[in-house]
Design an enzyme around this catalytic site. Structure first.
Site, short mmCIF file in Angstrom:
data_model
loop_
_atom_site.label_atom_id
_atom_site.label_comp_id
_atom_site.label_asym_id
_atom_site.label_seq_id
_atom_site.Cartn_x
_atom_site.Cartn_y
_atom_site.Cartn_z
CG HIS A 219 -9.05 24.27 93.38
ND1 HIS A 219 -9.01 24.00 94.55
CD2 HIS A 219 -9.94 25.29 93.28
CE1 HIS A 219 -9.46 24.72 95.35
NE2 HIS A 219 -10.10 25.81 94.80
CB THR B 62 -7.78 16.95 99.76
OG1 THR B 62 -8.77 16.55 98.92
CG2 THR B 62 -7.23 18.22 99.73
CE LYS C 210 -9.24 12.88 90.49
NZ LYS C 210 -8.57 13.29 91.69
CE LYS D 89 -7.03 8.82 94.42
NZ LYS D 89 -6.22 9.82 94.80
NE ARG D 90 -16.63 12.49 89.97
CZ ARG D 90 -17.38 13.45 89.60
NH1 ARG D 90 -17.95 14.26 90.63
NH2 ARG D 90 -17.89 13.68 88.48
CE LYS E 20 -10.37 14.40 102.58
NZ LYS E 20 -11.50 14.43 101.14
#
Ligand code: F55
Length: 794
Positions: free
Chosen positions: A338, A641, A536, A530-531, A645
């Protein structure tokens, strides 16, 4: 006679039909039964929580029944089984994982059960799950998540399913039929106890098992202390051994060189493999058939000590010849990584490994020297390449490269999206790809529509079933493409908008209770959850918000009427030791404070940070989002992911061409999302340019505002600002800023045309079928694990 046989058949049938009935009356009776006898409250006097407990026990009974039937059937039909090994599962109530990897494991379990695959999940039963995030004065604080405090009705403690797990000690030579053999004389023993968590499939009675291990002191261990007369210390030591399964490491990058983490990994691996081998031996008297009956999946490298452990079991305990064992072992493992970057790969210092697991270190050396010999035959004496591919890294700290080990021993190496897999092949594992191209596959991640639509968005669920004319999409998400047929129907679009509005209302209420901020339902709800990570780029989002605020402040009153009001929502946890991530959270709060209290701005712009983002919060936030942001610098998000969603819930994406977004574009078309930023190939080029990058003036201006203390805490934010300064901006916020603002402007423009926006929203959901974890699991089952569905017929 016939009547008797018929009566007997009916009796049998009613047994096979299950003892427990599912009609409302039977369920009510059971709930009262559990109120009285399990919760031990009077059936005339119990509170809501006790009612919940009694209800969950009634459901649990039904799960146990299905679990038994499923496993009896598996045992009888002996299909090839999948064992899914993961150190993290993010189920929801139980937060036994960090982020995407862990939630993806949970979605995969749901799909394995629903598609009737004969699978088991194995994991650790941490007593403390991922920390709870609280915000004090804009700063993140971590609080322990002691989730078992009120008991957990969804698990079944198996006090008789226990295994001894050993640590430390020495390796000694023994004589076996005149041959010298090495065996491990361990120094410490801990007991692993199984806790079973039934995972029911949807639309099938199949109910599979997630077996989580807890550590408890072994009595074996006590005996020694007793003999030396040190009673008090023996009790103290008991506590110490129990601590192995105490706490989940909250770092979603790496936990390198921590002894307790290594102990957790081995504890997990040893207990799981003993269980798996025991089950196999019940039905076989040698190991020849192991690869036909057992598939072991390594969810990242965290469980990859399994490779050394199974070699130890086969060679040292079962006395198989090394080569015979190795040939078997190489046929049973598959591996999913991952991670994108080589620096993120797990390494274990040999000192640490050698003291905790001396025999395993020897085994790893032997696997490596055999591999090196074979490799020399294949590629010659290219020492640079040999050393890059070695399992052993010789450096300042000599270590074991868990990824190399996993690749060498697995028949399949999976990436989690097409782009990720290309990076693995061309960059991260290039040497291995050139050696074994056929091992490298990719299977794009997915999420389960059962949780992310059916459970979290009941109104959308009803709407989908109504317009698709069937509930079959719940087991077959490809049917969602049928929504395309209705996109021009104004009645349908009206209902679609109503559902979104309802979910926005729910979210707005939540925001008001959590943060006291009142938000307008007419505003665009723009979400990034998200984290928190530099790659990010939550900071890009915050800089964009500052820019928007700055524009509003400098705008003519008349022009303001044309502005699309926004509610910007950010949520996510920072690893406790990740300073820059924590500063991003603080900056978000500082900016929110300023904007939300500026009466001049009013509803035109709000910023809220949602604390303690987790699966339950996600269920609330995702259905209520109009727009969601996925801003990773291209080439850094293995898959992602969260975007899937949002897509399922008819939320538009604003994203870079990274990870699985590339496949999302294929599915919904680039017209239906807002794409921006440097592409993967460009990122490499831009980085080479370094200081010579083009950075828009607006970016410099926003950075200046933060540096000058416009949002306070000037000194505290300095190091954060430094990370995006020209010449130092590794994640390329500056060079992507212009294109980011353009994408944001395009989103604003689309939002003022509700019919256009709604069509894009419908087409997003209509294209989300490919991102169901059912598709992911079917691909893995057919291509990687080679397992078949096995549906319990009763
Ligand atoms: C947890 C522990 C360690 Cl030691 C290392 C990483 C992690 C972790 O949580 N990783 C993680 O969540 N990775 C993510 O996996 C997702 C599922 O494949 C991907 O979608 C996502 O891109 C990736 O970052």
């Amino acid at each position: 006679g016939f009547g008797e046989r018929k009566a007997k058949a009916e009796r049998m049938f009613s047994l096979m039909d299950g003892f427990l009935k599912n009609d409302p009356f039977s369920l009510q009776k059971d709930i009262l039964h559990h109120v009285e006898y399990t919760v031990a409250r009077s059936r005339f006097n119990f509170d809501d929580y006790e009612a919940y407990q009694a209800l969950s026990h009634s459901v649990r009974d039904r799960l146990i029944e299905r679990w038994h039937d499923t496993h009896t059937y598996f045992k009888r039909t002996k299909p090839k089984r999948l064992y899914f090994l993961s150190l993290e599962f993010l189920m929801g109530d139980a937060a036994l994982g960090n982020g995407g990897l862990a939630r993806f494991s949970a979605c995969q379990m749901d799909s394995l059960a629903t598609l009737d695959y004969p699978a088991w999940g194995y994991g650790l039963r941490y007593e403390y799950g991922l920390f709870r995030q609280i915000i004090v004065d804009g700063f993140q604080h971590e609080q322990p998540d002691y989730w078992l405090n009120f008991g957990n009705p969804w698990e079944i403690e198996r006090i008789h399913v226990t295994y001894e797990v050993k640590f430390y000690g020495t390796v000694e030579d023994v004589d076996r039929n005149g041959e010298k053999h090495e065996v491990w004389i361990p120094g410490e023993t801990v007991e692993a106890v199984a806790y079973d968590n039934p995972i029911p499939g949807y639309g099938t009675r199949n109910t599979i098992n997630l077996r989580l291990w807890a550590a408890k002191p072994s009595n074996h261990f006590d005996l020694e202390a007793y003999n030396t007369g040190d009673y008090i210390n023996s009790i103290v030591n008991r506590q110490r051994t129990e601590s192995i399964s105490n706490v989940l490491y909250p770092d979603d990058r790496s936990h390198q060189g921590k002894e307790m983490r290594l102990k957790q990994q081995y504890f997990f691996v040893s207990a799981s493999l003993q269980d798996i081998i025991r089950r196999f031996k019940e039905a076989h008297n040698n190991f020849d058939e192991l690869p036909e009956k057992v598939a072991l999946h390594l969810n990242d490298t965290h469980p990859s000590l399994s490779i050394a452990e199974i070699m130890r079991i086969l060679v040292d305990e079962e006395q198989l010849d090394w080569n015979k064992a190795w040939n078997i072992v190489c046929k049973i493992f598959s591996f999913t990584t991952h991670t994108v970057v080589a620096e993120g790969l797990e390494k274990i210092p040999t000192d640490l490994l050698g003291s905790l697991l001396p025999r395993h270190l020897q085994i790893l050396y032997k696997i490596n020297s055999n591999f090196m010999e074979e490799l020399k035959k294949r590629i010659g004496l290219d020492y640079n390449r040999l050393s890059r591919m070695s399992i052993v890294e010789e450096g300042a700290v000599k270590s074991i490269r868990m990824a190399n080990l996993s690749i060498i021993c697995s028949h399949t190496v999976n990436g989690v999206s097409k782009l990720h897999s290309d990076t693995l092949k061309m960059r991260t594992f290039k040497d291995f790809y050139e050696l074994w191209p056929e091992k490298f596959q990719y299977t794009t991640n997915g999420v389960t529509q059962r949780r992310w639509i059916v459970v979290s968005n009941p109104s959308l669920c009803a709407l989908l079933s109504k317009w698709l004319g069937t509930e079959a999409w719940i087991r077959n998400a490809d049917l969602l493409t049928g929504l395309r047929d209705h996109v021009d129907n104004t009645g349908f679009r009206h209902e679609w908008k109503m559902v979104k509005r309802l979910n926005k209302m729910r979210l707005a209420e939540y925001i008001e209770t959590m943060s006291g901020v009142k938000v307008s339902l007419d505003a665009m709800f723009d979400v990034q959850v998200k984290r928190i990570h530099e790659y990010k780029r939550q900071l890009l989002n915050i800089f964009g918000i500052i820019h928007r605020y700055d524009c509003l402040k400098n705008m003519d009153k008349n022009d303001r009427t044309k502005v699309v009001p926004r509610v910007c929502i950010i949520g996510g946890k920072a690893a406790p030791g990740y300073e820059i991530a924590k500063k991003i959270i603080k900056l978000c709060h500082a900016v929110a404070e300023k904007i939300n209290n500026d009466a001049d701005i009013g509803d035109l712009l709000k910023l809220v940070f949602i604390p303690d983002y987790n699966v339950s919060v996600a269920e609330m936030v995702i259905p209520g989002a109009d727009l969601s942001q996925h801003l990773s610098t291209a080439g850094h998000e293995a898959s992602g992911t969260g975007s899937m969603k949002f897509l399922m819930n008819g939320c538009l994406l604003l994203a870079t061409a990274d990870g699985s977004t590339v496949e999302i574009i294929e599915e919904i078309g680039s017209d239906n999302l807002f794409l921006f930023g440097a592409k993967v190939q460009e990122v490499a080029e831009l980085r080479e340019k370094g200081g010579a990058l083009k950075v828009p003036l607006q970016f410099a201006r926003v950075l200046r505002m933060v540096r000058d203390g416009y949002f306070g805490d000037k000194d505290y934010f300095k190091s954060l600002c430094d990370t995006v300064e020209v010449g130092n901006d590794f994640y390329l916020l500056g060079s992507d800023f212009g294109s980011y603002l353009e994408a944001q402007a395009a989103a604003d423009k689309a939002f003022v045309e509700p019919e256009k926006w709604t069509k894009m929203s419908i087409l997003s959901a209509a294209g989300s079928g490919r991102f169901s974890s059912d598709r992911t699991i079917r691909e893995y089952a057919e291509r990687t694990w080679k397992i078949d569905p096995c549906q319990c017929p009763f």
